[in-house]
Design a protein around this motif. Structure first.
Motif, mmCIF file in Angstrom:
data_model
loop_
_atom_site.group_PDB
_atom_site.id
_atom_site.type_symbol
_atom_site.label_atom_id
_atom_site.label_comp_id
_atom_site.label_asym_id
_atom_site.label_seq_id
_atom_site.Cartn_x
_atom_site.Cartn_y
_atom_site.Cartn_z
ATOM 1 N N ASP A 1 0.825 -1.206 0.000
ATOM 2 C CA ASP A 1 0.000 0.000 0.000
ATOM 3 C C ASP A 1 0.860 1.257 0.000
ATOM 4 O O ASP A 1 0.615 2.212 -0.757
ATOM 5 C CB ASP A 1 -0.924 0.012 1.220
ATOM 6 N N LYS A 2 1.867 1.258 0.861
ATOM 7 C CA LYS A 2 2.736 2.430 0.957
ATOM 8 C C LYS A 2 3.488 2.670 -0.336
ATOM 9 O O LYS A 2 3.565 3.808 -0.831
ATOM 10 C CB LYS A 2 3.713 2.258 2.119
ATOM 11 N N ALA A 3 4.042 1.604 -0.903
ATOM 12 C CA ALA A 3 4.827 1.740 -2.126
ATOM 13 C C ALA A 3 3.965 2.183 -3.300
ATOM 14 O O ALA A 3 4.362 3.040 -4.100
ATOM 15 C CB ALA A 3 5.522 0.417 -2.440
ATOM 16 N N LEU A 4 2.751 1.617 -3.417
ATOM 17 C CA LEU A 4 1.885 1.951 -4.542
ATOM 18 C C LEU A 4 1.308 3.353 -4.435
ATOM 19 O O LEU A 4 0.977 3.970 -5.453
ATOM 20 C CB LEU A 4 0.751 0.932 -4.659
ATOM 21 N N SER A 5 1.179 3.845 -3.211
ATOM 22 C CA SER A 5 0.656 5.202 -3.037
ATOM 23 C C SER A 5 1.759 6.249 -3.127
ATOM 24 O O SER A 5 1.475 7.439 -3.282
ATOM 25 C CB SER A 5 -0.056 5.324 -1.684
ATOM 26 N N THR A 6 3.004 5.809 -3.061
ATOM 27 C CA THR A 6 4.143 6.746 -3.086
ATOM 28 C C THR A 6 4.689 6.922 -4.495
ATOM 29 O O THR A 6 4.696 8.018 -5.051
ATOM 30 C CB THR A 6 5.251 6.259 -2.141
ATOM 31 N N GLY B 1 7.973 -0.426 -9.939
ATOM 32 C CA GLY B 1 7.972 -1.334 -11.077
ATOM 33 C C GLY B 1 9.299 -1.338 -11.814
ATOM 34 O O GLY B 1 9.791 -2.385 -12.238
ATOM 35 N N THR B 2 9.889 -0.155 -11.951
ATOM 36 C CA THR B 2 11.200 -0.060 -12.595
ATOM 37 C C THR B 2 12.260 -0.781 -11.773
ATOM 38 O O THR B 2 13.103 -1.513 -12.310
ATOM 39 C CB THR B 2 11.598 1.418 -12.776
ATOM 40 N N ASN B 3 12.206 -0.587 -10.462
ATOM 41 C CA ASN B 3 13.166 -1.265 -9.585
ATOM 42 C C ASN B 3 13.018 -2.783 -9.676
ATOM 43 O O ASN B 3 14.013 -3.519 -9.730
ATOM 44 C CB ASN B 3 12.965 -0.824 -8.134
ATOM 45 N N ALA B 4 11.770 -3.249 -9.671
ATOM 46 C CA ALA B 4 11.533 -4.691 -9.755
ATOM 47 C C ALA B 4 12.075 -5.264 -11.057
ATOM 48 O O ALA B 4 12.684 -6.342 -11.077
ATOM 49 C CB ALA B 4 10.039 -4.973 -9.633
ATOM 50 N N ASN C 1 0.193 -9.372 -3.972
ATOM 51 C CA ASN C 1 -0.473 -8.285 -3.257
ATOM 52 C C ASN C 1 -1.804 -8.805 -2.740
ATOM 53 O O ASN C 1 -2.753 -8.975 -3.501
ATOM 54 C CB ASN C 1 -0.693 -7.092 -4.194
ATOM 55 N N GLU C 2 -1.895 -9.064 -1.440
ATOM 56 C CA GLU C 2 -3.070 -9.706 -0.867
ATOM 57 C C GLU C 2 -3.986 -8.708 -0.157
ATOM 58 O O GLU C 2 -4.481 -8.962 0.934
ATOM 59 C CB GLU C 2 -2.640 -10.844 0.059
ATOM 60 N N LYS C 3 -4.193 -7.563 -0.806
ATOM 61 C CA LYS C 3 -5.123 -6.565 -0.274
ATOM 62 C C LYS C 3 -6.539 -6.990 -0.673
ATOM 63 O O LYS C 3 -6.933 -6.862 -1.834
ATOM 64 C CB LYS C 3 -4.785 -5.187 -0.838
ATOM 65 N N SER C 4 -7.311 -7.489 0.290
ATOM 66 C CA SER C 4 -8.610 -8.053 -0.035
ATOM 67 C C SER C 4 -9.685 -6.982 -0.245
ATOM 68 O O SER C 4 -10.624 -7.183 -1.017
ATOM 69 C CB SER C 4 -9.057 -9.024 1.059
ATOM 70 N N ASN C 5 -9.562 -5.834 0.415
ATOM 71 C CA ASN C 5 -10.551 -4.765 0.285
ATOM 72 C C ASN C 5 -9.915 -3.525 -0.339
ATOM 73 O O ASN C 5 -8.881 -3.054 0.118
ATOM 74 C CB ASN C 5 -11.137 -4.400 1.650
ATOM 75 N N ASN C 6 -10.536 -3.036 -1.395
ATOM 76 C CA ASN C 6 -10.083 -1.809 -2.058
ATOM 77 C C ASN C 6 -8.596 -1.831 -2.417
ATOM 78 O O ASN C 6 -7.827 -0.953 -2.004
ATOM 79 C CB ASN C 6 -10.376 -0.593 -1.165
ATOM 80 N N PRO C 7 -8.159 -2.822 -3.189
ATOM 81 C CA PRO C 7 -6.760 -2.819 -3.621
ATOM 82 C C PRO C 7 -6.467 -1.617 -4.496
ATOM 83 O O PRO C 7 -7.361 -1.101 -5.187
ATOM 84 C CB PRO C 7 -6.642 -4.126 -4.404
ATOM 85 N N ASN C 8 -5.226 -1.165 -4.482
ATOM 86 C CA ASN C 8 -4.820 -0.016 -5.273
ATOM 87 C C ASN C 8 -4.554 -0.480 -6.708
ATOM 88 O O ASN C 8 -3.413 -0.701 -7.112
ATOM 89 C CB ASN C 8 -3.571 0.623 -4.664
ATOM 90 N N LEU C 9 -5.624 -0.633 -7.469
ATOM 91 C CA LEU C 9 -5.506 -1.183 -8.818
ATOM 92 C C LEU C 9 -4.799 -0.219 -9.767
ATOM 93 O O LEU C 9 -4.046 -0.652 -10.644
ATOM 94 C CB LEU C 9 -6.892 -1.539 -9.345
ATOM 95 N N SER C 10 -5.031 1.063 -9.602
ATOM 96 C CA SER C 10 -4.342 2.031 -10.467
ATOM 97 C C SER C 10 -2.847 2.019 -10.184
ATOM 98 O O SER C 10 -2.023 2.133 -11.107
ATOM 99 C CB SER C 10 -4.918 3.434 -10.264
ATOM 100 N N GLY C 11 -2.486 1.873 -8.909
ATOM 101 C CA GLY C 11 -1.072 1.779 -8.569
ATOM 102 C C GLY C 11 -0.439 0.523 -9.126
ATOM 103 O O GLY C 11 0.685 0.551 -9.650
ATOM 104 N N LEU C 12 -1.144 -0.604 -9.034
ATOM 105 C CA LEU C 12 -0.634 -1.848 -9.605
ATOM 106 C C LEU C 12 -0.499 -1.743 -11.120
ATOM 107 O O LEU C 12 0.443 -2.277 -11.712
ATOM 108 C CB LEU C 12 -1.557 -3.010 -9.237
ATOM 109 N N GLN C 13 -1.446 -1.050 -11.751
ATOM 110 C CA GLN C 13 -1.349 -0.847 -13.192
ATOM 111 C C GLN C 13 -0.085 -0.055 -13.540
ATOM 112 O O GLN C 13 0.635 -0.396 -14.491
ATOM 113 C CB GLN C 13 -2.584 -0.115 -13.708
ATOM 114 N N GLU C 14 0.201 0.984 -12.775
ATOM 115 C CA GLU C 14 1.425 1.758 -13.011
ATOM 116 C C GLU C 14 2.664 0.915 -12.766
ATOM 117 O O GLU C 14 3.658 1.027 -13.494
ATOM 118 C CB GLU C 14 1.425 2.994 -12.109
ATOM 119 N N PHE C 15 2.634 0.078 -11.730
ATOM 120 C CA PHE C 15 3.756 -0.824 -11.451
ATOM 121 C C PHE C 15 4.013 -1.733 -12.652
ATOM 122 O O PHE C 15 5.153 -1.872 -13.118
ATOM 123 C CB PHE C 15 3.435 -1.659 -10.206
#
Length: 258
Positions: free
Chosen positions: A36-41, A47-50, A65-79
């Motif tokens: 959550d912290k990484a995707l919001s920051t 993603g580049t680092n990975a 990423n096991e965020k069961s409620n309200n996952p940061n999908l836009s952040g994951l998309q950017e990753f």
């Protein structure tokens, strides 16, 4: 990005010298807040680092990423966009660092929002972004019939989650020393579920039957530090016999596309 001590070039090179493909998994149930912290920051930098880590070690990456409620999908998309900008999707599988996968729930109910988004946007056969999804382990006491019901949800789809091509899915089991999956193939879950894994037909996505195979949760020691799967304990009677029975090729061939 920080790494456990055991994730180093010497370990990776040992396995790859034996023809075994290596992947690093990022996350887990204990690291939801870190994701959550990484995707919001800065998900693009993550993603580049990975991708750069994957290139450095010649390994694939699994998104856990096991965020069961309200996952940061836009952040994951950017990753994922950032990762693919460095390492484009490789259908041949030759570039090991280009293999990018994702953990989904053992069924479509757990991590439902993530399953819906991933199946729609990253796991299609017409425009694949990720190589495949892994249906993660259920509890250790789950029966094979219940596991198969959950795995089938990914292929069949449920309300709000479209069907996933069997060729874009793997299914997970536990691997614990002394238990049949590790020690006794004839009474193991992988023997009992083999027909399902090999023959489940597509139900609206993909054209070929059968998932890509089993994945095993075998992180050294399971069950609160017991059931370790490293010497003197071995899994030759379970996993070894299974590999021979199923004629598992090493090195791993390209995965099916459809």
């Amino acid at each position: 990005m920080a790494f456990p001590v055991g994730m180093n070039a010497a370990v990776v090179n040992y396995f790859e010298s034996k023809g075994v493909r290596v992947m690093f998994s990022i996350g887990g149930i204990r690291f939801v807040k870190d994701w959550d912290k990484a995707l919001s920051t800065n998900p693009t930098q993550l993603g580049t680092n990975a991708a750069n880590v994957a290139k450095k070690f010649n390994v694939g990456i699994e998104i856990d990423n096991e965020k069961s409620n309200n996952p940061n999908l836009s952040g994951l998309q950017e990753f994922i966009n950032a990762y693919r900008s460095v390492l484009p999707y490789d259908s041949t599988g030759n570039n090991q660092a280009a293999r990018l996968t994702i953990d989904l729930g053992n069924d479509d109910v757990y991590l439902q929002a993530l399953s819906a988004y991933a199946t729609t946007n990253w796991l299609t056969t017409s425009n694949p972004v990720l190589d495949y999804a892994n249906a993660m382990v259920a509890s250790q006491k789950t029966t094979v019939s219940t596991l198969e019901t959950g795995w089938a949800q990914h292929v069949d789809g449920i309300t709000d989650v479209p069907p996933l091509a069997p060729a874009k899915s793997t299914c997970s089991l536990w691997l614990i020393a002394g238990q049949p999956n590790c020690a006794t193939f004839s009474s193991s879950d992988q023997e009992a579920a083999a027909n399902f894994i090999e023959t489940i037909p597509p139900k609206g996505a993909g054209t070929s039957s059968g998932t890509l195979g089993f994945m095993f949760w075998a992180a050294g020691c399971q069950g609160q530090g017991t059931g370790c799967t490293y010497p003197p304990n071995t899994c030759q009677g379970g996993m070894g016999v299974a590999a021979e029975t199923f004629n598992i090729p090493v090195p791993m061939p390209p995965v099916r596309m459809q």
